[in-house]
Motif scaffolding. Sequence first.
Motif, PDB file in Angstrom:
ATOM      1  N   GLN A 142       0.837  -1.201   0.000  1.00 60.28           N
ATOM      2  CA  GLN A 142       0.000   0.000   0.000  1.00 60.28           C
ATOM      3  C   GLN A 142       0.866   1.243   0.000  1.00 60.28           C
ATOM      4  O   GLN A 142       1.953   1.262   0.598  1.00 60.28           O
ATOM      5  CB  GLN A 142      -0.889   0.022   1.249  1.00 60.28           C
ATOM      6  N   THR A 177      -2.620  -1.150   9.851  1.00 60.65           N
ATOM      7  CA  THR A 177      -2.131  -0.282   8.785  1.00 60.65           C
ATOM      8  C   THR A 177      -2.110   1.173   9.224  1.00 60.65           C
ATOM      9  O   THR A 177      -1.160   1.912   8.950  1.00 60.65           O
ATOM     10  CB  THR A 177      -3.023  -0.436   7.530  1.00 60.65           C
ATOM     11  N   THR A 221       0.739   1.770  11.786  1.00 61.56           N
ATOM     12  CA  THR A 221       2.034   1.894  11.104  1.00 61.56           C
ATOM     13  C   THR A 221       2.150   3.236  10.397  1.00 61.56           C
ATOM     14  O   THR A 221       3.186   3.899  10.454  1.00 61.56           O
ATOM     15  CB  THR A 221       2.206   0.747  10.095  1.00 61.56           C
ATOM     16  N   LYS A 222       1.078   3.657   9.742  1.00 63.15           N
ATOM     17  CA  LYS A 222       1.092   4.936   9.035  1.00 63.15           C
ATOM     18  C   LYS A 222       1.307   6.096   9.991  1.00 63.15           C
ATOM     19  O   LYS A 222       2.078   7.015   9.706  1.00 63.15           O
ATOM     20  CB  LYS A 222      -0.226   5.109   8.279  1.00 63.15           C
ATOM     21  N   PRO A 240       6.547  -0.669  12.838  1.00 61.49           N
ATOM     22  CA  PRO A 240       5.798  -1.895  12.535  1.00 61.49           C
ATOM     23  C   PRO A 240       4.714  -2.160  13.573  1.00 61.49           C
ATOM     24  O   PRO A 240       4.840  -1.774  14.736  1.00 61.49           O
ATOM     25  CB  PRO A 240       6.869  -2.995  12.581  1.00 61.49           C
ATOM     26  N   SER A 288      -0.052  -8.236  10.198  1.00 62.88           N
ATOM     27  CA  SER A 288       1.147  -7.440  10.494  1.00 62.88           C
ATOM     28  C   SER A 288       1.338  -6.389   9.412  1.00 62.88           C
ATOM     29  O   SER A 288       1.111  -6.652   8.227  1.00 62.88           O
ATOM     30  CB  SER A 288       2.397  -8.321  10.561  1.00 62.88           C
ATOM     31  N   SER A 289       1.755  -5.193   9.827  1.00 61.39           N
ATOM     32  CA  SER A 289       2.064  -4.117   8.885  1.00 61.39           C
ATOM     33  C   SER A 289       3.435  -3.551   9.227  1.00 61.39           C
ATOM     34  O   SER A 289       3.780  -3.423  10.401  1.00 61.39           O
ATOM     35  CB  SER A 289       1.021  -2.996   8.950  1.00 61.39           C
ATOM     36  N   GLN A 290       4.186  -3.201   8.209  1.00 62.53           N
ATOM     37  CA  GLN A 290       5.506  -2.617   8.427  1.00 62.53           C
ATOM     38  C   GLN A 290       5.745  -1.505   7.425  1.00 62.53           C
ATOM     39  O   GLN A 290       5.255  -1.552   6.299  1.00 62.53           O
ATOM     40  CB  GLN A 290       6.607  -3.662   8.326  1.00 62.53           C
ATOM     41  N   ILE A 297       3.522   0.860   2.765  1.00 57.97           N
ATOM     42  CA  ILE A 297       3.320  -0.056   3.883  1.00 57.97           C
ATOM     43  C   ILE A 297       3.159  -1.455   3.311  1.00 57.97           C
ATOM     44  O   ILE A 297       2.386  -1.665   2.373  1.00 57.97           O
ATOM     45  CB  ILE A 297       2.070   0.323   4.701  1.00 57.97           C
ATOM     46  N   THR A 340       1.848  -5.109   4.139  1.00 60.50           N
ATOM     47  CA  THR A 340       0.950  -5.793   5.066  1.00 60.50           C
ATOM     48  C   THR A 340       0.916  -7.272   4.733  1.00 60.50           C
ATOM     49  O   THR A 340       0.710  -7.646   3.575  1.00 60.50           O
ATOM     50  CB  THR A 340      -0.471  -5.197   4.968  1.00 60.50           C
ATOM     51  N   THR A 341       1.125  -8.123   5.741  1.00 58.27           N
ATOM     52  CA  THR A 341       1.048  -9.566   5.553  1.00 58.27           C
ATOM     53  C   THR A 341       0.012 -10.128   6.526  1.00 58.27           C
ATOM     54  O   THR A 341      -0.201  -9.582   7.618  1.00 58.27           O
ATOM     55  CB  THR A 341       2.407 -10.238   5.802  1.00 58.27           C
TER      56      THR A 341
END
Length: 417
Positions: free
Chosen positions: A40, A91, A94-95, A100, A121-123, A136, A138-139
Amino acid sequence: MPDAEKSQNQLANGKLLHRQVSKKANHSLVASGEEGMLLQLADGTIQACNAAGDRILGLTTQQLVGQNLLDPKWQFIHEDGTPLLSETHPTSVTKNTGKPCLNVVCGFYQPNGELVWLLFSSQPLFQAEGSNLYAIVTTFSDITESKYAQFEQNGNCEPDTQPVDTDEFQTLWDSHCLFQQIAGTLPGILYIYDLIEQRNSYVNYEIAQSWGYTPVEIQAMGKDLSTQLLHPEDLARLPSYLEKFNSVHQGEVLTFEYRIRHANGEWRWFCSYDTLHSRNADGLPQYLLGIAFDITERRQIEISLRQSNERFELAAAAVSCLIYDWEIGRNTVERTQGLTQVFGYTQQETEPTFEWWQQRIHPDDQQRVNDQFMASMANGNRYRIEYRVRHQDGRYLWVQDQGFAVRDINGEVVTGV
């Protein structure tokens, strides 16, 4: 999307399950073998997704790309059945924090109304120039079966929606599975470089396209990779570049431009963006996480422009003239060496503005020059004016100033040459 009655029933069932679970010890959530991945932009717009993500979410790539994961039409819920608000979604965390947000458990309603439980998870990904978040990653994994088993055994499992420590992120980043997901989606050569062993610990398959060697061949080169493939001039600069990581801050990105000999014998330019991934037990920098891009075309253009400028300067010097480029909007002027050769002013003695030049026009000519220039611009794009300019030694020289104007799409003059 689920209709209102079905949604209410599922929400009620979820809350009922949560109230009825026993207080037995926690057990690990077991995810399915698939891991979905979304890329993203910083504003949340989805740019890419993998096939596993499509299957887990029950949405097609066409339905996802260009959309925002936080759109209210896609319903996420907490473990207790309450809605997962957009501002507390991983998300968003993280933003907003630039950090993360890992291992968040949440429910998601697929378009057919089925509720799936996800380990989310988002990083963040940052621009090479600084700390500006540009994307970002995202998994997520499907933990539905494991989650309902946990509901039956343990009701005390609150999701963690807070950003995690850097060490925890590094541990996750080292996960080969996650790294493969990212490596398979982003452009460029992704790698982990061991500073102590002086070799690549990981490199993705993009290197085969860019360098002509497979990851296996690169790994086999080990410490000899730099001496075998790096241009001698760039190899001499490499130690001082790597030394910088002894004192860099966590998250700081450094860049290095260099030439690599392709398997076909061609020299190609690359630019690497590297950040310190982790230190060893003694506190010494050990792993770099980096991404490299082919910049051969850009460097060739730069070389061509430099050569063109050098030829231009030689031509201008040969005819003993001053050539300039006046960018009117920013009021900046670039001048050739004719400023020194013809008028005696060095670059250090000048200001890159039109006013500096105007002050050296003879007082009796200043108004006439202005009027003639404005009249020329009203009737066309070219001008030719003769006037006197004060030399650095104080005497006045007669000059013929001629050029043309470049206009924007609205017809406004933006540059005079």
